[in-house]
Design a protein around this motif. Structure first.
Motif, short mmCIF file in Angstrom:
data_model
loop_
_atom_site.label_atom_id
_atom_site.label_comp_id
_atom_site.label_asym_id
_atom_site.label_seq_id
_atom_site.Cartn_x
_atom_site.Cartn_y
_atom_site.Cartn_z
N GLU A 1 47.76 29.56 40.62
CA GLU A 1 46.79 30.21 41.49
C GLU A 1 47.37 31.48 42.11
O GLU A 1 46.68 32.50 42.20
CB GLU A 1 46.31 29.25 42.58
CG GLU A 1 45.39 28.17 42.07
CD GLU A 1 45.01 27.14 43.12
OE1 GLU A 1 45.74 27.01 44.13
OE2 GLU A 1 44.00 26.46 42.92
N LYS B 1 44.61 39.45 39.60
CA LYS B 1 43.34 39.99 40.09
C LYS B 1 43.57 41.18 41.00
O LYS B 1 42.84 42.18 40.94
CB LYS B 1 42.55 38.91 40.82
CG LYS B 1 41.96 37.86 39.89
CD LYS B 1 41.28 36.77 40.68
CE LYS B 1 40.80 35.65 39.78
NZ LYS B 1 40.19 34.56 40.55
N ILE C 1 40.37 43.50 41.42
CA ILE C 1 39.29 42.54 41.66
C ILE C 1 39.48 41.95 43.05
O ILE C 1 40.43 41.21 43.29
CB ILE C 1 39.28 41.42 40.59
CG1 ILE C 1 39.09 42.02 39.21
CG2 ILE C 1 38.20 40.40 40.91
CD1 ILE C 1 39.24 41.01 38.07
N SER C 2 38.55 42.30 43.94
CA SER C 2 38.65 41.82 45.31
C SER C 2 37.90 40.50 45.46
O SER C 2 37.08 40.14 44.61
CB SER C 2 38.06 42.85 46.27
OG SER C 2 36.65 42.91 46.08
N PRO C 3 38.15 39.79 46.54
CA PRO C 3 37.38 38.56 46.78
C PRO C 3 35.88 38.82 46.84
O PRO C 3 35.09 38.01 46.37
CB PRO C 3 37.90 38.07 48.13
CG PRO C 3 39.29 38.62 48.21
CD PRO C 3 39.23 39.95 47.52
N THR D 1 34.24 41.12 45.15
CA THR D 1 33.81 41.27 43.76
C THR D 1 33.63 39.90 43.11
O THR D 1 32.66 39.67 42.39
CB THR D 1 34.83 42.11 42.96
OG1 THR D 1 35.03 43.36 43.62
CG2 THR D 1 34.37 42.34 41.55
N GLU D 2 34.56 39.01 43.37
CA GLU D 2 34.46 37.66 42.82
C GLU D 2 33.22 36.94 43.34
O GLU D 2 32.52 36.27 42.58
CB GLU D 2 35.70 36.83 43.18
CG GLU D 2 36.90 37.15 42.33
CD GLU D 2 38.03 36.19 42.61
OE1 GLU D 2 38.06 35.12 41.98
OE2 GLU D 2 38.86 36.52 43.47
N GLN E 1 30.23 38.31 41.56
CA GLN E 1 30.16 37.78 40.20
C GLN E 1 29.70 36.33 40.21
O GLN E 1 28.90 35.92 39.36
CB GLN E 1 31.52 37.90 39.51
CG GLN E 1 31.90 39.33 39.17
CD GLN E 1 33.34 39.44 38.66
OE1 GLN E 1 34.14 38.54 38.80
NE2 GLN E 1 33.65 40.60 38.08
N ASN E 2 30.20 35.54 41.15
CA ASN E 2 29.80 34.14 41.24
C ASN E 2 28.31 34.01 41.56
O ASN E 2 27.62 33.15 41.00
CB ASN E 2 30.63 33.40 42.28
CG ASN E 2 32.05 33.19 41.84
OD1 ASN E 2 32.38 33.27 40.66
ND2 ASN E 2 32.93 32.92 42.79
N LYS F 1 26.32 35.02 38.44
CA LYS F 1 26.38 33.95 37.45
C LYS F 1 25.54 32.76 37.90
O LYS F 1 24.79 32.18 37.12
CB LYS F 1 27.81 33.50 37.20
CG LYS F 1 27.92 32.43 36.12
CD LYS F 1 29.33 31.91 35.98
CE LYS F 1 29.48 30.87 34.91
NZ LYS F 1 28.51 29.83 34.89
#
Length: 185
Positions: free
Chosen positions: A55, A62, A67-69, A71-72, A75-76, A79
């Motif tokens: 992790e 990342k 890739i920032s939190p 951005t995640e 994306q989540n 999705k």
């Protein structure tokens, strides 16, 4: 490595946690099970350590990719929304809503509500015109000083502004009402 370091109690051979062996279990079987439990606890601890290291490594990769939190999270959510749109429940509900939208009852209800909105708008317009005319009459009275007072003008501006917010502008009216920069209405 002693299993007591990982939170598992060390049980002396022949004694279960309650002090006696469970029925049908010999001391030798209990000892074998205890050894196996210790090994499994050690494996679990090792896997936890490996997972934490992985992790941390993933977070570093990342970060290096930018890739920032946030951005995640985006994306989540994207999705997740895609998954919802592909789900049977969503597709069934969409089809049902489309059927409802094509139904005669829905169309009649929509027409009725549209007519009610138009009637309400006309009623507000009539009331607004009557109020505006009455204030115009009050302002024109020769003995009345109220039409020229600042509080009367402020009140008149607020009423006009509210009219524009509720009904919008008519075709013949300018974009700049006398109150466009006043009043919180």
């Amino acid at each position: 490595m002693d299993s007591s370091e990982h939170g598992s109690p060390v049980i002396s051979p022949g004694v279960a946690i309650g002090g006696t062996l469970p029925p049908g279990l010999t001391e030798e079987e209990a000892e074998e099970i205890q050894v196996e439990l210790t090994k499994v606890d050690d494996e679990i601890q090792t896997l936890r350590q490996v997972l934490m290291a992985k992790e941390r490594h993933a977070a570093e990769l990342k970060r290096r990719l930018g890739i920032s939190p946030l951005t995640e999270i985006k994306q989540n959510i994207t999705k997740g929304w895609h998954d919802v749109q592909c789900s049977n429940a969503y597709l069934t509900a969409s089809a049902t809503l489309e059927d409802i939208g094509r139904s005669d009852a829905y169309k009649r209800t929509q027409e009725t509500l549209s007519q009610a909105g138009q009637m309400t708008s006309a009623a507000f317009s009539t009331v607004g015109s009557a109020i505006r005319n009455r204030f115009g009459e009050m302002r024109a009275l020769p003995y009345s000083n109220s039409g020229n007072s600042p509080s009367f003008k402020t009140f008149e501006d607020k009423v006009e502004n509210m009219k524009y917010k509720v009904m919008g502008r008519s075709n013949g009216e300018s974009d700049h009402s006398p109150t466009s920069n006043n009043a919180p209405f």
